[in-house]
Design a protein around this motif. Structure first.
Motif, PDB file in Angstrom:
ATOM      1  N   MET A   1       0.842  -1.184   0.000  1.00  0.00           N
ATOM      2  CA  MET A   1       0.000   0.000   0.000  1.00  0.00           C
ATOM      3  C   MET A   1       0.883   1.243   0.000  1.00  0.00           C
ATOM      4  O   MET A   1       1.778   1.389   0.819  1.00  0.00           O
ATOM      5  CB  MET A   1      -0.895  -0.018   1.225  1.00  0.00           C
ATOM      6  CG  MET A   1      -1.785   1.181   1.319  1.00  0.00           C
ATOM      7  SD  MET A   1      -2.792   1.057   2.806  1.00  0.00           S
ATOM      8  CE  MET A   1      -3.242   2.732   2.964  1.00  0.00           C
ATOM      9  N   GLN A   2       0.625   2.143  -0.896  1.00  0.00           N
ATOM     10  CA  GLN A   2       1.396   3.374  -0.976  1.00  0.00           C
ATOM     11  C   GLN A   2       0.651   4.489  -0.257  1.00  0.00           C
ATOM     12  O   GLN A   2      -0.547   4.681  -0.438  1.00  0.00           O
ATOM     13  CB  GLN A   2       1.638   3.764  -2.422  1.00  0.00           C
ATOM     14  CG  GLN A   2       2.572   4.936  -2.558  1.00  0.00           C
ATOM     15  CD  GLN A   2       2.894   5.218  -4.015  1.00  0.00           C
ATOM     16  OE1 GLN A   2       2.260   4.724  -4.917  1.00  0.00           O
ATOM     17  NE2 GLN A   2       3.911   6.035  -4.231  1.00  0.00           N
ATOM     18  N   CYS A   3       1.376   5.225   0.583  1.00  0.00           N
ATOM     19  CA  CYS A   3       0.800   6.354   1.307  1.00  0.00           C
ATOM     20  C   CYS A   3       1.331   7.642   0.713  1.00  0.00           C
ATOM     21  O   CYS A   3       2.476   7.723   0.302  1.00  0.00           O
ATOM     22  CB  CYS A   3       1.177   6.289   2.784  1.00  0.00           C
ATOM     23  SG  CYS A   3       0.448   4.899   3.640  1.00  0.00           S
ATOM     24  N   ARG A   4       0.487   8.640   0.717  1.00  0.00           N
ATOM     25  CA  ARG A   4       0.876   9.953   0.218  1.00  0.00           C
ATOM     26  C   ARG A   4       0.964  10.900   1.408  1.00  0.00           C
ATOM     27  O   ARG A   4       0.034  10.991   2.206  1.00  0.00           O
ATOM     28  CB  ARG A   4      -0.146  10.438  -0.791  1.00  0.00           C
ATOM     29  CG  ARG A   4       0.245  11.741  -1.410  1.00  0.00           C
ATOM     30  CD  ARG A   4      -0.729  12.139  -2.480  1.00  0.00           C
ATOM     31  NE  ARG A   4      -0.363  13.458  -2.945  1.00  0.00           N
ATOM     32  CZ  ARG A   4      -0.170  13.772  -4.201  1.00  0.00           C
ATOM     33  NH1 ARG A   4      -0.335  12.851  -5.129  1.00  0.00           N
ATOM     34  NH2 ARG A   4       0.174  14.986  -4.545  1.00  0.00           N
ATOM     35  N   VAL A   5       2.080  11.626   1.505  1.00  0.00           N
ATOM     36  CA  VAL A   5       2.275  12.597   2.584  1.00  0.00           C
ATOM     37  C   VAL A   5       2.511  13.954   1.938  1.00  0.00           C
ATOM     38  O   VAL A   5       3.431  14.123   1.145  1.00  0.00           O
ATOM     39  CB  VAL A   5       3.472  12.212   3.482  1.00  0.00           C
ATOM     40  CG1 VAL A   5       3.578  13.184   4.644  1.00  0.00           C
ATOM     41  CG2 VAL A   5       3.349  10.777   3.993  1.00  0.00           C
ATOM     42  N   ASP A   6       1.645  14.914   2.260  1.00  0.00           N
ATOM     43  CA  ASP A   6       1.709  16.250   1.673  1.00  0.00           C
ATOM     44  C   ASP A   6       1.701  17.308   2.771  1.00  0.00           C
ATOM     45  O   ASP A   6       1.335  17.033   3.912  1.00  0.00           O
ATOM     46  CB  ASP A   6       0.491  16.497   0.776  1.00  0.00           C
ATOM     47  CG  ASP A   6       0.419  15.539  -0.386  1.00  0.00           C
ATOM     48  OD1 ASP A   6       1.359  15.522  -1.187  1.00  0.00           O
ATOM     49  OD2 ASP A   6      -0.584  14.811  -0.481  1.00  0.00           O
ATOM     50  N   VAL A   7       2.058  18.518   2.384  1.00  0.00           N
ATOM     51  CA  VAL A   7       1.929  19.688   3.245  1.00  0.00           C
ATOM     52  C   VAL A   7       0.942  20.626   2.569  1.00  0.00           C
ATOM     53  O   VAL A   7       1.042  20.887   1.372  1.00  0.00           O
ATOM     54  CB  VAL A   7       3.287  20.396   3.456  1.00  0.00           C
ATOM     55  CG1 VAL A   7       3.102  21.727   4.166  1.00  0.00           C
ATOM     56  CG2 VAL A   7       4.235  19.502   4.245  1.00  0.00           C
ATOM     57  N   ALA A   8      -0.034  21.114   3.335  1.00  0.00           N
ATOM     58  CA  ALA A   8      -1.041  22.028   2.795  1.00  0.00           C
ATOM     59  C   ALA A   8      -1.064  23.313   3.617  1.00  0.00           C
ATOM     60  O   ALA A   8      -0.885  23.281   4.828  1.00  0.00           O
ATOM     61  CB  ALA A   8      -2.415  21.372   2.825  1.00  0.00           C
ATOM     62  N   ALA A  53       9.659  13.285   8.551  1.00  0.00           N
ATOM     63  CA  ALA A  53       9.612  12.268   9.602  1.00  0.00           C
ATOM     64  C   ALA A  53       8.557  11.210   9.288  1.00  0.00           C
ATOM     65  O   ALA A  53       8.793  10.009   9.476  1.00  0.00           O
ATOM     66  CB  ALA A  53       9.334  12.923  10.952  1.00  0.00           C
ATOM     67  N   TRP A  54       7.393  11.632   8.804  1.00  0.00           N
ATOM     68  CA  TRP A  54       6.354  10.684   8.395  1.00  0.00           C
ATOM     69  C   TRP A  54       6.864   9.774   7.286  1.00  0.00           C
ATOM     70  O   TRP A  54       6.674   8.554   7.318  1.00  0.00           O
ATOM     71  CB  TRP A  54       5.103  11.418   7.906  1.00  0.00           C
ATOM     72  CG  TRP A  54       4.104  11.689   8.984  1.00  0.00           C
ATOM     73  CD1 TRP A  54       3.872  12.879   9.610  1.00  0.00           C
ATOM     74  CD2 TRP A  54       3.188  10.751   9.557  1.00  0.00           C
ATOM     75  NE1 TRP A  54       2.879  12.729  10.535  1.00  0.00           N
ATOM     76  CE2 TRP A  54       2.431  11.445  10.520  1.00  0.00           C
ATOM     77  CE3 TRP A  54       2.937   9.403   9.342  1.00  0.00           C
ATOM     78  CZ2 TRP A  54       1.444  10.815  11.280  1.00  0.00           C
ATOM     79  CZ3 TRP A  54       1.946   8.780  10.094  1.00  0.00           C
ATOM     80  CH2 TRP A  54       1.220   9.486  11.044  1.00  0.00           C
ATOM     81  N   LEU A  55       7.511  10.372   6.289  1.00  0.00           N
ATOM     82  CA  LEU A  55       8.030   9.567   5.175  1.00  0.00           C
ATOM     83  C   LEU A  55       9.066   8.566   5.655  1.00  0.00           C
ATOM     84  O   LEU A  55       9.062   7.407   5.223  1.00  0.00           O
ATOM     85  CB  LEU A  55       8.614  10.480   4.092  1.00  0.00           C
ATOM     86  CG  LEU A  55       7.596  11.265   3.272  1.00  0.00           C
ATOM     87  CD1 LEU A  55       8.297  12.295   2.399  1.00  0.00           C
ATOM     88  CD2 LEU A  55       6.735  10.332   2.437  1.00  0.00           C
ATOM     89  N   ALA A  56       9.954   8.988   6.543  1.00  0.00           N
ATOM     90  CA  ALA A  56      10.975   8.073   7.079  1.00  0.00           C
ATOM     91  C   ALA A  56      10.317   6.923   7.835  1.00  0.00           C
ATOM     92  O   ALA A  56      10.716   5.762   7.687  1.00  0.00           O
ATOM     93  CB  ALA A  56      11.938   8.841   7.980  1.00  0.00           C
ATOM     94  N   GLN A  57       9.316   7.244   8.627  1.00  0.00           N
ATOM     95  CA  GLN A  57       8.618   6.211   9.391  1.00  0.00           C
ATOM     96  C   GLN A  57       7.896   5.238   8.462  1.00  0.00           C
ATOM     97  O   GLN A  57       7.951   4.029   8.656  1.00  0.00           O
ATOM     98  CB  GLN A  57       7.629   6.863  10.350  1.00  0.00           C
ATOM     99  CG  GLN A  57       6.910   5.886  11.244  1.00  0.00           C
ATOM    100  CD  GLN A  57       5.989   6.577  12.232  1.00  0.00           C
ATOM    101  OE1 GLN A  57       5.929   7.805  12.307  1.00  0.00           O
ATOM    102  NE2 GLN A  57       5.266   5.799  12.988  1.00  0.00           N
ATOM    103  N   LEU A  58       7.228   5.767   7.467  1.00  0.00           N
ATOM    104  CA  LEU A  58       6.516   4.905   6.521  1.00  0.00           C
ATOM    105  C   LEU A  58       7.485   4.040   5.723  1.00  0.00           C
ATOM    106  O   LEU A  58       7.220   2.862   5.487  1.00  0.00           O
ATOM    107  CB  LEU A  58       5.655   5.751   5.586  1.00  0.00           C
ATOM    108  CG  LEU A  58       4.466   6.445   6.258  1.00  0.00           C
ATOM    109  CD1 LEU A  58       3.850   7.471   5.322  1.00  0.00           C
ATOM    110  CD2 LEU A  58       3.429   5.427   6.711  1.00  0.00           C
ATOM    111  N   HIS A  65       8.573  -4.879   6.042  1.00  0.00           N
ATOM    112  CA  HIS A  65       7.681  -5.839   5.411  1.00  0.00           C
ATOM    113  C   HIS A  65       8.347  -6.562   4.239  1.00  0.00           C
ATOM    114  O   HIS A  65       7.920  -7.635   3.847  1.00  0.00           O
ATOM    115  CB  HIS A  65       6.412  -5.155   4.919  1.00  0.00           C
ATOM    116  CG  HIS A  65       5.446  -4.863   6.011  1.00  0.00           C
ATOM    117  ND1 HIS A  65       5.661  -3.884   6.949  1.00  0.00           N
ATOM    118  CD2 HIS A  65       4.261  -5.431   6.332  1.00  0.00           C
ATOM    119  CE1 HIS A  65       4.649  -3.851   7.786  1.00  0.00           C
ATOM    120  NE2 HIS A  65       3.783  -4.772   7.442  1.00  0.00           N
ATOM    121  N   LEU A  66       9.393  -5.952   3.669  1.00  0.00           N
ATOM    122  CA  LEU A  66      10.049  -6.562   2.520  1.00  0.00           C
ATOM    123  C   LEU A  66      11.079  -7.601   2.918  1.00  0.00           C
ATOM    124  O   LEU A  66      11.464  -8.434   2.126  1.00  0.00           O
ATOM    125  CB  LEU A  66      10.724  -5.468   1.673  1.00  0.00           C
ATOM    126  CG  LEU A  66       9.772  -4.457   1.035  1.00  0.00           C
ATOM    127  CD1 LEU A  66      10.573  -3.366   0.315  1.00  0.00           C
ATOM    128  CD2 LEU A  66       8.822  -5.140   0.056  1.00  0.00           C
TER     129      LEU A  66
END
Length: 67
Positions: A1-8, A53-58, A65-66
């Motif tokens: 599953m791919q997650c998207r992390v953005d700043v708004a 930080a979110w991207l690093a954690q994800l 998992h790999l």
């Protein structure tokens, strides 16, 4: 599953009351798959640090998992 992390950017009355009371008319939030995560940030740099930080954690979770 791919997650998207953005700043708004958030402007006007959507800025939390605490930030508005300090004169902030704009703030930034981190979005994970379009949903706000955590508090609003007074600067874009702070929000970008949180995004990283979110991207690093994800990414760490994906690597786990790999293997």
């Amino acid at each position: 599953m791919q997650c998207r992390v953005d700043v708004a950017a958030v402007i006007g009355s959507a800025v939390p009351a605490g930030l508005r009371a300090r004169g902030q008319r704009v703030c930034w939030v981190v979005l994970l798959n379009g949903e706000p995560r955590g508090a609003a940030f007074a600067s874009r740099d702070e929000a970008e640090e949180c995004r990283a930080a979110w991207l690093a954690q994800l990414n760490a979770g994906l690597e786990g998992h790999l293997h």
